[in-house]
Scaffold this motif. Sequence first.
Motif, PDB file in Angstrom:
ATOM      1  N   ALA A 247      31.317  42.542  39.564  1.00  0.00           N
ATOM      2  CA  ALA A 247      30.205  41.609  39.722  1.00  0.00           C
ATOM      3  C   ALA A 247      30.640  40.184  39.387  1.00  0.00           C
ATOM      4  O   ALA A 247      30.252  39.222  40.061  1.00  0.00           O
ATOM      5  N   CYS A 248      31.454  40.042  38.342  1.00  0.00           N
ATOM      6  CA  CYS A 248      31.957  38.714  37.972  1.00  0.00           C
ATOM      7  C   CYS A 248      32.848  38.130  39.062  1.00  0.00           C
ATOM      8  O   CYS A 248      32.801  36.928  39.338  1.00  0.00           O
ATOM      9  N   LEU A 249      33.641  38.973  39.692  1.00  0.00           N
ATOM     10  CA  LEU A 249      34.473  38.484  40.795  1.00  0.00           C
ATOM     11  C   LEU A 249      33.602  37.999  41.947  1.00  0.00           C
ATOM     12  O   LEU A 249      33.877  36.948  42.548  1.00  0.00           O
ATOM     13  N   ASN A 250      32.553  38.739  42.243  1.00  0.00           N
ATOM     14  CA  ASN A 250      31.686  38.386  43.363  1.00  0.00           C
ATOM     15  C   ASN A 250      30.869  37.123  43.091  1.00  0.00           C
ATOM     16  O   ASN A 250      30.428  36.448  44.040  1.00  0.00           O
ATOM     17  N   THR A 251      30.641  36.810  41.819  1.00  0.00           N
ATOM     18  CA  THR A 251      29.851  35.618  41.472  1.00  0.00           C
ATOM     19  C   THR A 251      30.711  34.502  40.897  1.00  0.00           C
ATOM     20  O   THR A 251      30.184  33.477  40.463  1.00  0.00           O
ATOM     21  N   ARG A 252      32.030  34.721  40.879  1.00  0.00           N
ATOM     22  CA  ARG A 252      32.982  33.753  40.342  1.00  0.00           C
ATOM     23  C   ARG A 252      32.638  33.363  38.891  1.00  0.00           C
ATOM     24  O   ARG A 252      32.538  32.197  38.540  1.00  0.00           O
ATOM     25  N   THR A 253      32.462  34.411  38.092  1.00  0.00           N
ATOM     26  CA  THR A 253      32.131  34.281  36.678  1.00  0.00           C
ATOM     27  C   THR A 253      33.312  34.785  35.848  1.00  0.00           C
ATOM     28  O   THR A 253      33.805  35.891  36.087  1.00  0.00           O
ATOM     29  N   HIS A 254      33.789  34.004  34.907  1.00  0.00           N
ATOM     30  CA  HIS A 254      34.874  34.463  34.044  1.00  0.00           C
ATOM     31  C   HIS A 254      34.411  35.650  33.199  1.00  0.00           C
ATOM     32  O   HIS A 254      33.252  35.714  32.774  1.00  0.00           O
ATOM     33  N   TYR A 255      35.353  36.558  32.939  1.00  0.00           N
ATOM     34  CA  TYR A 255      35.027  37.815  32.259  1.00  0.00           C
ATOM     35  C   TYR A 255      35.948  38.046  31.073  1.00  0.00           C
ATOM     36  O   TYR A 255      37.166  37.893  31.169  1.00  0.00           O
ATOM     37  N   GLN A 256      35.349  38.414  29.941  1.00  0.00           N
ATOM     38  CA  GLN A 256      36.124  38.899  28.807  1.00  0.00           C
ATOM     39  C   GLN A 256      35.357  40.051  28.171  1.00  0.00           C
ATOM     40  O   GLN A 256      34.140  40.153  28.307  1.00  0.00           O
ATOM     41  N   ASP A 257      36.072  40.953  27.503  1.00  0.00           N
ATOM     42  CA  ASP A 257      35.386  42.041  26.808  1.00  0.00           C
ATOM     43  C   ASP A 257      36.123  42.372  25.524  1.00  0.00           C
ATOM     44  O   ASP A 257      37.129  41.733  25.180  1.00  0.00           O
ATOM     45  N   ILE A 258      35.631  43.371  24.802  1.00  0.00           N
ATOM     46  CA  ILE A 258      36.199  43.723  23.499  1.00  0.00           C
ATOM     47  C   ILE A 258      36.722  45.154  23.514  1.00  0.00           C
ATOM     48  O   ILE A 258      36.782  45.815  22.483  1.00  0.00           O
ATOM     49  N   THR A 259      37.128  45.625  24.680  1.00  0.00           N
ATOM     50  CA  THR A 259      37.602  46.994  24.816  1.00  0.00           C
ATOM     51  C   THR A 259      38.969  47.208  24.173  1.00  0.00           C
ATOM     52  O   THR A 259      39.743  46.269  23.974  1.00  0.00           O
ATOM     53  N   GLY A 260      39.266  48.470  23.904  1.00  0.00           N
ATOM     54  CA  GLY A 260      40.611  48.869  23.516  1.00  0.00           C
ATOM     55  C   GLY A 260      41.127  49.980  24.419  1.00  0.00           C
ATOM     56  O   GLY A 260      42.127  50.618  24.112  1.00  0.00           O
ATOM     57  N   GLU A 261      40.452  50.196  25.540  1.00  0.00           N
ATOM     58  CA  GLU A 261      40.744  51.337  26.406  1.00  0.00           C
ATOM     59  C   GLU A 261      41.798  50.990  27.461  1.00  0.00           C
ATOM     60  O   GLU A 261      41.627  50.053  28.241  1.00  0.00           O
ATOM     61  N   ILE A 262      42.862  51.762  27.475  1.00  0.00           N
ATOM     62  CA  ILE A 262      43.984  51.530  28.381  1.00  0.00           C
ATOM     63  C   ILE A 262      43.516  51.481  29.833  1.00  0.00           C
ATOM     64  O   ILE A 262      43.951  50.627  30.615  1.00  0.00           O
ATOM     65  N   SER A 263      42.629  52.388  30.203  1.00  0.00           N
ATOM     66  CA  SER A 263      42.189  52.458  31.599  1.00  0.00           C
ATOM     67  C   SER A 263      41.526  51.160  32.053  1.00  0.00           C
ATOM     68  O   SER A 263      41.656  50.757  33.212  1.00  0.00           O
ATOM     69  N   VAL A 264      40.822  50.484  31.147  1.00  0.00           N
ATOM     70  CA  VAL A 264      40.153  49.227  31.505  1.00  0.00           C
ATOM     71  C   VAL A 264      41.177  48.126  31.757  1.00  0.00           C
ATOM     72  O   VAL A 264      41.061  47.347  32.702  1.00  0.00           O
ATOM     73  N   TYR A 265      42.205  48.064  30.904  1.00  0.00           N
ATOM     74  CA  TYR A 265      43.258  47.063  31.109  1.00  0.00           C
ATOM     75  C   TYR A 265      43.967  47.287  32.441  1.00  0.00           C
ATOM     76  O   TYR A 265      44.274  46.326  33.164  1.00  0.00           O
ATOM     77  N   GLU A 266      44.225  48.534  32.758  1.00  0.00           N
ATOM     78  CA  GLU A 266      44.914  48.819  34.020  1.00  0.00           C
ATOM     79  C   GLU A 266      44.024  48.491  35.214  1.00  0.00           C
ATOM     80  O   GLU A 266      44.517  48.015  36.241  1.00  0.00           O
ATOM     81  N   THR A 267      42.731  48.712  35.083  1.00  0.00           N
ATOM     82  CA  THR A 267      41.803  48.323  36.149  1.00  0.00           C
ATOM     83  C   THR A 267      41.815  46.812  36.350  1.00  0.00           C
ATOM     84  O   THR A 267      41.879  46.312  37.482  1.00  0.00           O
ATOM     85  N   ALA A 268      41.762  46.071  35.247  1.00  0.00           N
ATOM     86  CA  ALA A 268      41.794  44.606  35.343  1.00  0.00           C
ATOM     87  C   ALA A 268      43.088  44.126  35.999  1.00  0.00           C
ATOM     88  O   ALA A 268      43.083  43.193  36.805  1.00  0.00           O
ATOM     89  N   HIS A 269      44.193  44.773  35.651  1.00  0.00           N
ATOM     90  CA  HIS A 269      45.473  44.396  36.258  1.00  0.00           C
ATOM     91  C   HIS A 269      45.468  44.661  37.761  1.00  0.00           C
ATOM     92  O   HIS A 269      45.999  43.857  38.544  1.00  0.00           O
ATOM     93  N   ARG A 270      44.840  45.750  38.170  1.00  0.00           N
ATOM     94  CA  ARG A 270      44.764  46.047  39.609  1.00  0.00           C
ATOM     95  C   ARG A 270      43.915  45.020  40.354  1.00  0.00           C
ATOM     96  O   ARG A 270      44.081  44.837  41.568  1.00  0.00           O
TER      97      ARG A 270
END
Length: 355
Positions: free
Chosen positions: A89-112
């Motif tokens: 959703a942030c990509l579609n609205t050109r909104t910067h995104y940050q979160d407080i996760t520690g989950e490997i799968s989320v980091y890999e998704t962001a990298h993709r």
Amino acid sequence: MNNKNIMIYGAYGYTGELIARQAVALGYRPILAGRNAQKLQPLAEALNLPAMAIDLGNTEVLERSLRDVYLVIHCAGPFSATAESMMRACLNTRTHYQDITGEISVYETAHRLDDEAKAKGVVLCPGAGFDVIPTDCLAAALHQALPSATHLALGFDSESSLSPGTAKTSIESLGMGGAIRRNGKIETIGHGQLTRTIDFGRGEKFAVAIPWGDISTAFHSTGIQNIEAYIPMSPARAKKLKRLNGFRWLLRTQWLQNWLKAKVSKSVRGPSEERRAGQKTWVWGEVRNDRRGERKVGRLTTANGYDVTVSGSLAIMQYLLDYQGEGGYFTPSKLCGYKLVEDLHGSGTIEIKPA
């Protein structure tokens, strides 16, 4: 004061509320958001802030709500179920995104999503809290001290207790096993399979490898191909943890996951402000190049994990409010530099020595 709109999603969770209250103390007026309007409204009234109840599953409403938002601090876990929806959703609205996760799968998704984020000029910076600012910054500093490093190990010794959200995330990992990076690839290992003795900063302790976020992020920050992460644990507890490997299939079942998370909701409360104030964290890292016989060790002390998450997420928010750079996926150290952690309240200086 910058007048760009900031949204804190998941603001009524333990850590989300801490971030919202500190943002107000710093003079900001974020929009508070989350799925449950009844849980959201009391905090919004207490802080005199606007509030929006938004279901992440309703893409149209979510994107309409983000249209005039410059930056989202996403605090609603488990992030494996929520982060990708918010990132897209942030990509579609050109909104910067940050979160407080520690989950490997989320980091890999962001990298993709890196190429798409670059094309749209959007920053994706998951892990903008204790997971993984201190270890990520230490990893970057160690890599600068030994650029030829082929192996990286990180870890921390924390006095902090768990918040409900962190406890639920830990439950999810029980059915997955541990994780390390070998020759550039993430590998699953058994719980308690990899152990060593480490001096995190207050004497040697038996330690066990865990699937900490740096298995993903430190690779993207440093390019080091072999990465492990550790926490101290008694040998007796490590043996109990190892016994869970035979039941990982059961621990992955939805009914058991739901039952365990329900118990957390009833019994786990985040630490009080007074308790947090008396807690510290000792962060440790090691880089080595075995072919050259080189090894360096770094250490750092920080405040407790929750206060690091509050100060760290708001420091990254402030950095992004004046950001003029390109979009893409960033780790905290890649975005702000490894000295970011040293500027956080309660943090010391990174110290690196030959070993």
